[in-house]
Write an enzyme that holds these catalytic residues in place. Structure first.
Site, PDB file in Angstrom:
ATOM      1  N   VAL A 126      -8.974   9.493  15.167  1.00 35.13           N
ATOM      2  CA  VAL A 126      -8.252   8.379  15.795  1.00 35.13           C
ATOM      3  C   VAL A 126      -9.217   7.484  16.574  1.00 35.13           C
ATOM      4  O   VAL A 126      -9.188   6.247  16.458  1.00 35.13           O
ATOM      5  CB  VAL A 126      -7.118   8.898  16.708  1.00 35.13           C
ATOM      6  CG1 VAL A 126      -6.379   7.732  17.340  1.00 35.13           C
ATOM      7  CG2 VAL A 126      -6.154   9.784  15.915  1.00 35.13           C
ATOM      8  N   ILE A 154       4.463   4.480  13.801  1.00 40.54           N
ATOM      9  CA  ILE A 154       5.779   3.823  13.938  1.00 40.54           C
ATOM     10  C   ILE A 154       5.921   3.298  15.364  1.00 40.54           C
ATOM     11  O   ILE A 154       5.776   4.061  16.317  1.00 40.54           O
ATOM     12  CB  ILE A 154       6.927   4.819  13.643  1.00 40.54           C
ATOM     13  CG1 ILE A 154       6.779   5.433  12.248  1.00 40.54           C
ATOM     14  CG2 ILE A 154       8.270   4.136  13.793  1.00 40.54           C
ATOM     15  CD1 ILE A 154       7.844   6.474  11.923  1.00 40.54           C
ATOM     16  N   GLY A 195      -6.205  20.311   5.845  1.00 40.09           N
ATOM     17  CA  GLY A 195      -6.521  19.818   7.198  1.00 40.09           C
ATOM     18  C   GLY A 195      -5.313  19.189   7.874  1.00 40.09           C
ATOM     19  O   GLY A 195      -5.458  18.395   8.800  1.00 40.09           O
ATOM     20  N   GLU A 252      -2.545  21.354  13.122  1.00 36.84           N
ATOM     21  CA  GLU A 252      -3.186  21.221  14.431  1.00 36.84           C
ATOM     22  C   GLU A 252      -4.081  22.450  14.635  1.00 36.84           C
ATOM     23  O   GLU A 252      -3.906  23.483  13.961  1.00 36.84           O
ATOM     24  CB  GLU A 252      -2.117  21.212  15.530  1.00 36.84           C
ATOM     25  CG  GLU A 252      -1.110  20.074  15.427  1.00 36.84           C
ATOM     26  CD  GLU A 252      -1.586  18.780  16.079  1.00 36.84           C
ATOM     27  OE1 GLU A 252      -2.491  18.842  16.923  1.00 36.84           O
ATOM     28  OE2 GLU A 252      -1.059  17.716  15.726  1.00 36.84           O
ATOM     29  N   LYS A 261       7.195  15.224  21.323  1.00 34.96           N
ATOM     30  CA  LYS A 261       7.516  13.815  21.017  1.00 34.96           C
ATOM     31  C   LYS A 261       8.962  13.497  21.402  1.00 34.96           C
ATOM     32  O   LYS A 261       9.254  12.457  21.991  1.00 34.96           O
ATOM     33  CB  LYS A 261       7.274  13.546  19.529  1.00 34.96           C
ATOM     34  CG  LYS A 261       5.802  13.676  19.137  1.00 34.96           C
ATOM     35  CD  LYS A 261       5.606  13.726  17.636  1.00 34.96           C
ATOM     36  CE  LYS A 261       4.140  13.954  17.263  1.00 34.96           C
ATOM     37  NZ  LYS A 261       3.922  14.299  15.867  1.00 34.96           N
TER      38      LYS A 261
HETATM   39  N1  HSE Z   1       0.437  17.304  13.532  1.00 35.54           N
HETATM   40  C1  HSE Z   1       1.270  16.150  13.575  1.00 35.54           C
HETATM   41  C2  HSE Z   1       2.066  16.078  12.286  1.00 35.54           C
HETATM   42  C3  HSE Z   1       0.520  14.861  13.704  1.00 35.54           C
HETATM   43  O1  HSE Z   1       1.900  16.892  11.394  1.00 35.54           O
HETATM   44  O2  HSE Z   1       2.908  15.196  12.208  1.00 35.54           O
HETATM   45  C4  HSE Z   1       0.083  14.635  15.116  1.00 35.54           C
HETATM   46  O3  HSE Z   1       1.141  14.569  15.976  1.00 35.54           O
END
Ligand code: HSE
Length: 428
Positions: free
Chosen positions: A15, A138, A189, A192, A207
Site C-alpha cells: 500500500v 470502495i 498471499g 493476513e 471494519k
Molecule cells: N485481508 C483483507 C481481505 C484485506 O481479505 O479482504 C485487508 O483488509
C-alpha cells in the site's frame, strides 16, 4: 501560493508503495484538484535497503516511526504499518501530540483505540482519516460522512473480507473443501500474517465496528460484536444452500435497536440472485440504508495496491483541500456510548441436520421446532444410502432465542447424529 502539503509515510509495503507511485505519476492531476502540490518529505519502513521499484533517495529516511511522526517538516503522518498495538499506535499518538494530521489504513488500531485517538486528535486540532481501513478502494466512509450525511442511517451491511469471499465462492464453483482453499489462499498471499484475522471474521469485524460508529454516532465497540468466522462452513452447506436458492457469505450487519446496537459478523445465507449473492471472488460489497435515500450498494476491490492506495489518496486530498472532518463524522465528545446487544431481530434460518432414518424421527424434530415457536417454511430430505438422512429446513422468521432453544433441544430427541448447523438468512 498555498504551501505544499508535506507527507511522512510510515510503511513501504504494497500500500505504501502504491501511494508513492500515485504521488510520482499524478502530481499535476493532484495539484489541479487540490490547488497545491503534495510532496513526500520523509519515509520509514522495517528495511531500508530493498529494491522497491521506485527510488526513495529524494526523501529523508527515519529508522523510527515515532521520530518520523514528530518531524517538523511534515503535515500528515501516513500510517501504513498495521497492527493494533506497537509502533503504529505509538507513532499515531506521537503524530497527533505534535499537531500532525493522520491518514491510516489501520482498521485494527481504530477498532481498538479509535475513540481515544479521536478524543486526542480533537484536543490537538488534528484530524484522523481512514477511508482505506474499510473495504479497500470502495469510498464507503466518504459515502457515509458526505453523500448520506442528511440521512438517519438505519442499517449497514457488508461483505468486507475478500479472502473469505474468495474461499466461499471457490468452494461453490469448484467443489473443493475449506482446507484446500485455505491453503491456496496462503500460497496466493491472500491471508493476513495472522490468518485468523481473515477466516475468524476479525478483520471484517474491525471494519464493521468503524462503519457502525460513523453510521450511528456511537463510540466504536468492537469488543462486544457477535463474531463468527467461516472455518465451520462445510461443502455440504454450500451445496445444499445453493440447492435451496442461496449463497453463503461472511456478512456483517449493524443496526440500532431500542435495546442497543446490534452488530454481528457471521456466515449468513443470502438469495443467490441478489447483489450480495452474486458477489464473486475477493470483491467487497457494502450496503448502506438511509431513511431518505433507501438502500445503496457499493461494490469494488477490498484490497490490493491500487484500490487501497486510491483510498489513502482520497484522504490526503481531502486534507489538502482544507476539509477537516471529525474522525467518526462528528465530535468524539458527542459519540454515544451504547451497549451492544445480542441480535433479537427475527430472521429466517437454514438448519442442516443428519437425521436417523427411522419412523417418527422427523416428527420429533418438527415438534421441538414447533414447541420453541419456530415455524418451518420449506424442508428437503436428500437421498442416502447409510442410516442417516441429510435434512435441510428453512424456517419462517424467528427470533434467535427461539432458534437457540430448538437447537439446544434437538440433540436431546436422540434422532440426529452430530450437531445441527444453523445459519441466518438475510434477504438482502
Ligand atoms: N485481508 C483483507 C481481505 C484485506 O481479505 O479482504 C485487508 O483488509
Amino acid at each position: 501560493m498555498t504551501h505544499p502539503l508535506r507527507l511522512g509515510i510510515a510503511g513501504l509495503g504494497t500500500v505504501g508503495m502504491g501511494v508513492v507511485k500515485i504521488l510520482h505519476e499524478k502530481q499535476a492531476l493532484l495539484e489541479g484538484r487540490t490547488g497545491r502540490s503534495i510532496e513526500i518529505t520523509a519515509v520509514t519502513a522495517r528495511t531500508k535497503d530493498k529494491d522497491r521499484g521506485i527510488s526513495l533517495d529524494a526523501y529523508a529516511w527515519e529508522e523510527d516511526p515515532v521520530k518520523l511522526a514528530q518531524r517538523d517538516d511534515i503535515d500528515i503522518f501516513v500510517e501504513l504499518i498495521g497492527g493494533h498495538e506497537g509502533s503504529a499506535l505509538e507513532a499515531t499518538k506521537a503524530a497527533i501530540a505534535s499537531g500532525k494530521d493522520v491518514v491510516t489504513a489501520n482498521k485494527a488500531m481504530l477498532a481498538h483505540h479509535g475513540h481515544a485517538l479521536a478524543l486526542q486528535s480533537e484536543a490537538n486540532g488534528s484530524v484522523i482519516r481512514f477511508e482505506a481501513a474499510v473495504a479497500g478502494g470502495i469510498p464507503v466512509m466518504k459515502s457515509l460522512t458526505e453523500g448520506l450525511a442528511g440521512n438517519e442511517i438505519t442499517r449497514v451491511m457488508g461483505v468486507m473480507n475478500g479472502t473469505c469471499n474468495y474461499i466461499l465462492t471457490q468452494m461453490q464453483a469448484t467443489g473443493r473443501g475449506y482446507n484446500a482453499l485455505f491453503k491456496e489462499c496462503a500460497k496466493l498471499g491472500f491471508l493476513e500474517a495472522d490468518p485468523n484475522l481473515d477466516v475468524g471474521g476479525i478483520d471484517a469485524g474491525h471494519k464493521l465496528s468503524l462503519l457502525s460508529s460513523v453510521a450511528f454516532g456511537t463510540q466504536v465497540n468492537f469488543e462486544e460484536m457477535e463474531l463468527e468466522g467461516i472455518q465451520c462452513i462445510e461443502l455440504e452447506d454450500i451445496e445444499q444452500a445453493a440447492d435451496m436458492g442461496f449463497r453463503i457469505k461472511l456478512l456483517g450487519v449493524a443496526q440500532m435497536t431500542e435495546r442497543g446496537l446490534e452488530q454481528r459478523m457471521s456466515p449468513c445465507l443470502v438469495p443467490q440472485n441478489s447483489p450480495l449473492g452474486q458477489l464473486e471472488g475477493g470483491t467487497n460489497m457494502v450496503v448502506l440504508e438511509g431513511d431518505e435515500v433507501g438502500q445503496i450498494f457499493l461494490r469494488g476491490a477490498g484490497a490490493g495496491q491500487g484500490p487501497t492506495a486510491s483510498a489513502v489518496m482520497s484522504d490526503i486530498i481531502e486534507i489538502a483541500r482544507g476539509t477537516r472532518l471529525n474522525t467518526f463524522g462528528q465530535s468524539a465528545h458527542t459519540l454515544r456510548k451504547v451497549n451492544s446487544t445480542s441480535s433479537q431481530t427475527p430472521a429466517p434460518y437454514y438448519i442442516r441436520l443428519s437425521l436417523l432414518d427411522r419412523p417418527g424421527a422427523l416428527a420429533k424434530i418438527a415438534t421441538v421446532l414447533g414447541q420453541a415457536g419456530v415455524s418451518i417454511d420449506r424442508m428437503r430430505q436428500y437421498g442416502h444410502e447409510d442410516k442417516t438422512a441429510p435434512v435441510l429446513i428453512v424456517t419462517h422468521k424467528t427470533v434467535p432465542q427461539s432458534l437457540d432453544q430448538a437447537l439446544h433441544e434437538i440433540p436431546e430427541t436422540g434422532v440426529i447424529e452430530g450437531t445441527p448447523v444453523a445459519l441466518r438468512i438475510e434477504n438482502v
